[in-house]
Scaffold this motif. Sequence first.
Motif, PDB file in Angstrom:
ATOM      1  N   TYR A 195       0.445   3.593  -8.039  1.00  0.00           N
ATOM      2  CA  TYR A 195       0.652   2.875  -6.776  1.00  0.00           C
ATOM      3  C   TYR A 195      -0.644   2.425  -6.109  1.00  0.00           C
ATOM      4  O   TYR A 195      -0.628   1.870  -5.022  1.00  0.00           O
TER       5      TYR A 195
ATOM      6  N   ILE B  74      -0.965  -0.279  -2.912  1.00  0.00           N
ATOM      7  CA  ILE B  74      -1.380   0.293  -1.622  1.00  0.00           C
ATOM      8  C   ILE B  74      -2.674  -0.372  -1.147  1.00  0.00           C
ATOM      9  O   ILE B  74      -2.803  -0.766   0.009  1.00  0.00           O
TER      10      ILE B  74
ATOM     11  N   THR C  11      -1.881  -3.891   0.057  1.00  0.00           N
ATOM     12  CA  THR C  11      -1.111  -3.853   1.307  1.00  0.00           C
ATOM     13  C   THR C  11      -2.042  -3.579   2.486  1.00  0.00           C
ATOM     14  O   THR C  11      -2.012  -4.278   3.512  1.00  0.00           O
TER      15      THR C  11
ATOM     16  N   ILE D 105       6.871   2.972  -1.229  1.00  0.00           N
ATOM     17  CA  ILE D 105       5.440   3.213  -1.011  1.00  0.00           C
ATOM     18  C   ILE D 105       5.143   4.334  -0.008  1.00  0.00           C
ATOM     19  O   ILE D 105       4.189   5.086  -0.155  1.00  0.00           O
TER      20      ILE D 105
ATOM     21  N   ILE E  66       2.158   7.460   0.195  1.00  0.00           N
ATOM     22  CA  ILE E  66       1.061   7.573   1.165  1.00  0.00           C
ATOM     23  C   ILE E  66       1.208   8.823   2.044  1.00  0.00           C
ATOM     24  O   ILE E  66       0.242   9.556   2.247  1.00  0.00           O
TER      25      ILE E  66
END
Length: 678
Positions: free
Chosen positions: A77, A81, A84, A162, A166
């Motif tokens: 990911y 990330i 983003t 996501i 995180i």
Amino acid sequence: MMTASILTACTGQGTGRGEADRETFDYVVDQFADLQVLRYRAPGFEALSLQQKQLLYHLSEAGLMGRDILFDQNGRYNLIIRRTLEAVYREYGGDREDEQFKALETYLKRVWFSNGIHHHYAEDKFVPGFTPDYLAGCLQAIGISHLPLPEGQTLDAFKAEIFPVIFDPAVMPRRTVQSGDGDLIQASANHYYAGGITQKEVEDFYAKLKNPEDDTPVSYGLNSRLVKEKDGRIVEKVWRVGGLYTEAIERIVGALQKALPFAENESQKAVIGKLIDYYRTGDLKTFDEYAILWVNDTASVVDFVNGFTETYGDPLGMKASWESTVNFTNWEATKRTKVISDNAQWFEDHSPVSERFKKKSVKGVSAKVITVVALGGDCYPATPIGINLPNSNWIRRDHGSKSVTIENITEAYDKAAQGNGFDEEFVWSDTERELIRKYGFITDNLHTDLHECLGHGSGIILPGVDPDALKAYSATLEEARADLFGLYYIADPKLVELGLVPDDEAYKAEYYRFMMNGLMTQLVRIEQGKEVEEAHMRNRQLIARWVYEKGKAGNAVEWKRKEGKTYVVIHDYVQLRVLFGALLSEVQRIRSEGDYEAGKRLVEDYAVKVDPVLHAEVLARYAGLKLSPYKGFVNPVMREVKNKKGEVTDIRMDYTEGYTEQMLRYGREYSFLPVYND
Ligand code: ZN
């Protein structure tokens, strides 16, 4: 193999080069979380020929093209990330002074620094200082068109996928898990394996490929992800043109092709050409051919590393992270390493290890001191100060290895640390501080030279012993072996005779600093309650604790307290050297015989556990200094200067780019992979 600097955790010694050298160059670029970002200079670049500069330029481009690969290797990911958060950072029009926004900015800076969401050294996942609601608000505000959503995904589905990665501490908590009794592959969040494959399945898969009779085996698994498909089949997805990561690898190949016409000679041209072949085919035999050509190219001024190289990130030590360094030789300083490598056989013959484990003839250890001009992949922004390649055991045995000390990096560390108060806080007395001030820079570089150019290359693995026999303990024990070789010899009268140290006192600076660091000050890099994980740190604690335990009986070394603070005090440096030699002998035996149980005991008994009381004290004292335990570097920007006809007339170095600026630019100019690479 690479050496990370212990300077990143400690030091404050002077360079011994006097006031005249104190220029206005600003080494410190940025500081956040537990990190400090520095810049380095490339002295001597201007004096190179235009052809050499152009070669460096194109190799540097090749070294930046693969940046995304490492992000994906570090975790599935990481790319989505990063993109983003970059979108939020670029586009968000709300209050940018808000504490949550500041926390998001810090988190993004850490993601850049670590090439992912896990700490680059400690391996654990960052804890965001902003809330899921805050991030959701930002995403809403900037709008879906700016976000790197996969085809057809809604914002809600995106968040559902996501956000746990995180924010949920239970999801992918550690990048690489190196020890413990559980399944190391399943416990590790990195992307070297996929599909829920177990450690047992991985070990069985590669055991079947290996032929114990093969005296020149390829590095199995080096350039691929091992995946368990839905139907249960286990397949290697190879990182090559047309395979996994092709979008980035094609760019690397393109830049290497541009570099080719500027090669300094035919052997260098052959090196670059063979690397291109390897990237195109993914064939590991071709990789070995490349490594042999590369190790034999010792005449060129310009040199580079570009590829799937170091295996520290794989708990089983097979899969290699992508990295690059681009450099040219520092001839003046190389005189020092030349002396060392010219005497390699003498060092091997006189080492304290059993005769059975020694190399009868040491094959061309070529050692040099280099100036880097570009760091990429797993060498950026956190970078090694020494590198010894190739890693293949039989190539080292039959063709030797190339070992480098990166002196413009150690110099930047040293300059940035001057007068930071570290030695005043942790070193026992003025006597030791004076030793470090007077000899520290010399002995630190020398220890790196010895570690890289002799340590890793010394000794043999007995015939029939699996080079991977030490499994998850292999990296720590290999680093210990190299460090011990350096520690043992840095005190040898031979070094004074060879003119490598000014006198027979100099080694004490390295001994003191090594013991202080391994027993105490490297703990500044570890959060309270956690254990030592990283291979180089484990190695240093292993050595220091073992030597302390054996040395305290004869009062060679002890802990002392002064005004409520703990210090390392060394009474008998000669005895310490005997102990370094004894441990070297044992670690070499473990490696030569593949004695897994003994290796495991050494690491588990000495290298991993932390004394919580001492740890708390060290952290508190360190906090008072307001320093950062980890450091990394921005690259200088290389620019082509063109005349009216569009011909390149020069390459200029620009040292002014900031950290955020550079990271955002790299994200724009060197990002080629899709967000998911399955
Ligand atoms: Zn090493």
